[in-house]
Enzyme design. Sequence first.
Site, short mmCIF file in Angstrom:
data_model
loop_
_atom_site.label_atom_id
_atom_site.label_comp_id
_atom_site.label_asym_id
_atom_site.label_seq_id
_atom_site.Cartn_x
_atom_site.Cartn_y
_atom_site.Cartn_z
N GLY A 1 33.86 -41.35 -9.72
CA GLY A 1 33.37 -42.21 -8.65
C GLY A 1 34.07 -43.56 -8.61
O GLY A 1 35.26 -43.69 -8.89
N SER A 2 33.31 -44.58 -8.26
CA SER A 2 33.89 -45.90 -7.98
C SER A 2 34.44 -46.62 -9.20
O SER A 2 35.06 -47.68 -9.04
CB SER A 2 32.84 -46.79 -7.30
OG SER A 2 32.50 -46.28 -6.03
N THR A 3 34.24 -46.09 -10.41
CA THR A 3 34.92 -46.70 -11.55
C THR A 3 36.44 -46.62 -11.35
O THR A 3 37.18 -47.46 -11.87
CB THR A 3 34.54 -46.00 -12.87
OG1 THR A 3 34.88 -44.60 -12.77
CG2 THR A 3 33.06 -46.13 -13.16
N PHE A 4 36.91 -45.63 -10.56
CA PHE A 4 38.34 -45.49 -10.30
C PHE A 4 38.88 -46.61 -9.42
O PHE A 4 40.10 -46.80 -9.36
CB PHE A 4 38.61 -44.12 -9.65
CG PHE A 4 39.22 -43.12 -10.58
CD1 PHE A 4 40.42 -42.50 -10.29
CD2 PHE A 4 38.59 -42.81 -11.77
CE1 PHE A 4 40.97 -41.57 -11.15
CE2 PHE A 4 39.13 -41.89 -12.64
CZ PHE A 4 40.33 -41.26 -12.35
N LYS A 5 38.00 -47.33 -8.73
CA LYS A 5 38.47 -48.46 -7.92
C LYS A 5 39.11 -49.53 -8.80
O LYS A 5 39.97 -50.28 -8.34
CB LYS A 5 37.32 -49.02 -7.11
CG LYS A 5 36.84 -48.06 -6.02
CD LYS A 5 35.59 -48.53 -5.33
CE LYS A 5 35.13 -47.49 -4.29
NZ LYS A 5 33.81 -47.78 -3.70
#
Length: 586
Positions: free
Chosen positions: A308-312
């Site tokens: 999820g948004s940890t990849f941002k």
Amino acid sequence: MISFVVRLRSRAHFVVTSGRTGKSGAFIGINAHRRSQARQRLGIIITALLAVYLVIGVRLVQYGLAGPAVTGSFGGGAPTAASRPDIVDRNGKLLATDLNMVSLYADPRRIVDADEVVEKLADVIPNLDWSETHKKLRSGTAFQWLRRQLTPRQQADILALGIPGIGFRPEKRRFYPGGVTASHIVGHVNVDNQGLAGMERYLDQQGLADLRLAGLTGTAPLEPVRLSIDLRVQSIVREVVANAMIAYRAEAAGAVILDVETGEVLAMASVPDYDPNQPSRTLPDGSVDREYEKGWFNRMSNATFEMGSTFKSFTLAMGLDEGKITLNSVVDASRPIRMGGFTIKDFRGKNRPLSIPEVFQYSSNIGTAAVADRVGIEGHQQFLTKLGLLSRMETEMPGVATPTQPRTWKKINSVTISFGHGVATTPLQTAVAAASLINGGNLIAPTFLPRSLEEAKSVSRAIIKETTSADMRYLFTWNGIKGSGRGAQVEGFNVGGKTGTADKVINGRYARNINFNAFVAAFPMDKPKYIVLSIIDAPTTGEHGGRTAASTAAPMIKQIIRRTAPLLGVQPRFGAPEAQQLLVNY
């Protein structure tokens, strides 16, 4: 002269008589010679027989004086009672050790009444399988195990029964004082003391199994193996994730703490877990409890998830490092992106242009996709490969899963991967990649063994600029104070991080109402020392009724840091003005 001739004749075998008698000759002394030979042969035979009987008598005396030989009936495949080294934590606290045990065996050829033996043994050994034991006793073979690893009390009771044809063999049993506390890290062994999982299996892979087969380990104690984990911290992490799984009614949960300077794993827990002292469990009906065995699965290193948004964090670091953006850049997030039949929009979007810190703070899918588009598909794939997120992680822990990615990267793939959909990695390697973003830009392979700073420098690899790392520390700090990381903030420890809420993939499709949540955090952000990553799989509730990472994974981080930071030697600092923490040209 006459006497001399007489002596010669008495010694001769024959003599020639006078020719005047007409006789040719007569043999004399033959009978005497034969009698002499017979006496010699008889003496040799008697001596040989006496020697044989003497040897037999001596051996019988030796057997009579010797103690019972309990190993006399062992088959060729019977394992030896070899030692394993103790396993201890970084402070010398015991994690695994050997105990001296005995196991019961039988020589079925010496069993007179199998029914009587089974009946007597059943009074001492609980849950004895009557039919199976009876079958073994009637097999007619030379060796059969009846029960492995008996207690001293059971051994004494069986000895008191005085059953012929059975005996005891000394063995080693592995004991884990902490039980479930570090089960996935330490692992477990089988009944023959051979490593099956975790660091126990790693030890066998390093040559211990070969030494055992060669008979070189014996029963002598070996030098303890020291791990990088801190048992105190490990106990807290395991307790927090276990409580979170129950409180949030989730399928699973986990967390890991890494030293960002050395790559050492200080703690790692995944629940459901299991007790390595009892790796398998039998149900009342005699079947194996398969639900219990599901606890063997380590979701932190042996499972892949869309994070999820940890990849941002990685997408923005990529844009900063490639010079495509700065912290002062602004991207257009005013309207959704339509691409390939898909519509990409923000969760609670602001519908306006956003600065890079705002893209991170509001977790904008649109803004992150715009950054990835500036870098390009090839550059995006190369950057994630450089971070180690697309290849199998190298560490001592056996059973590490390999990440998944699209066979061919297209623009839609790059866009969705930019915010954590389309690539699945293990939580542990996500934490390792995040550590490189805030430790000055060095990727350091994780280790479960102690590692010094000098050793870490020799295996580290610079992957981003130090200025990029400084910018990422700012973004982590910003989000920890202004954004979704507020739920993980611990007063005095300056926590920064990024949440990740992903729709869970079930049967190849995204389930809109089932989440996989994660939070990656670092502290203290003014000089980061540790990365903490938490995951929670399919929670049905959370803080204040929410199901997102901010309501589930972030509170887990808060509990972990609050309780473990003092043990890790991090001193709290109070009263630092917020403006000083966020001082930047923005």
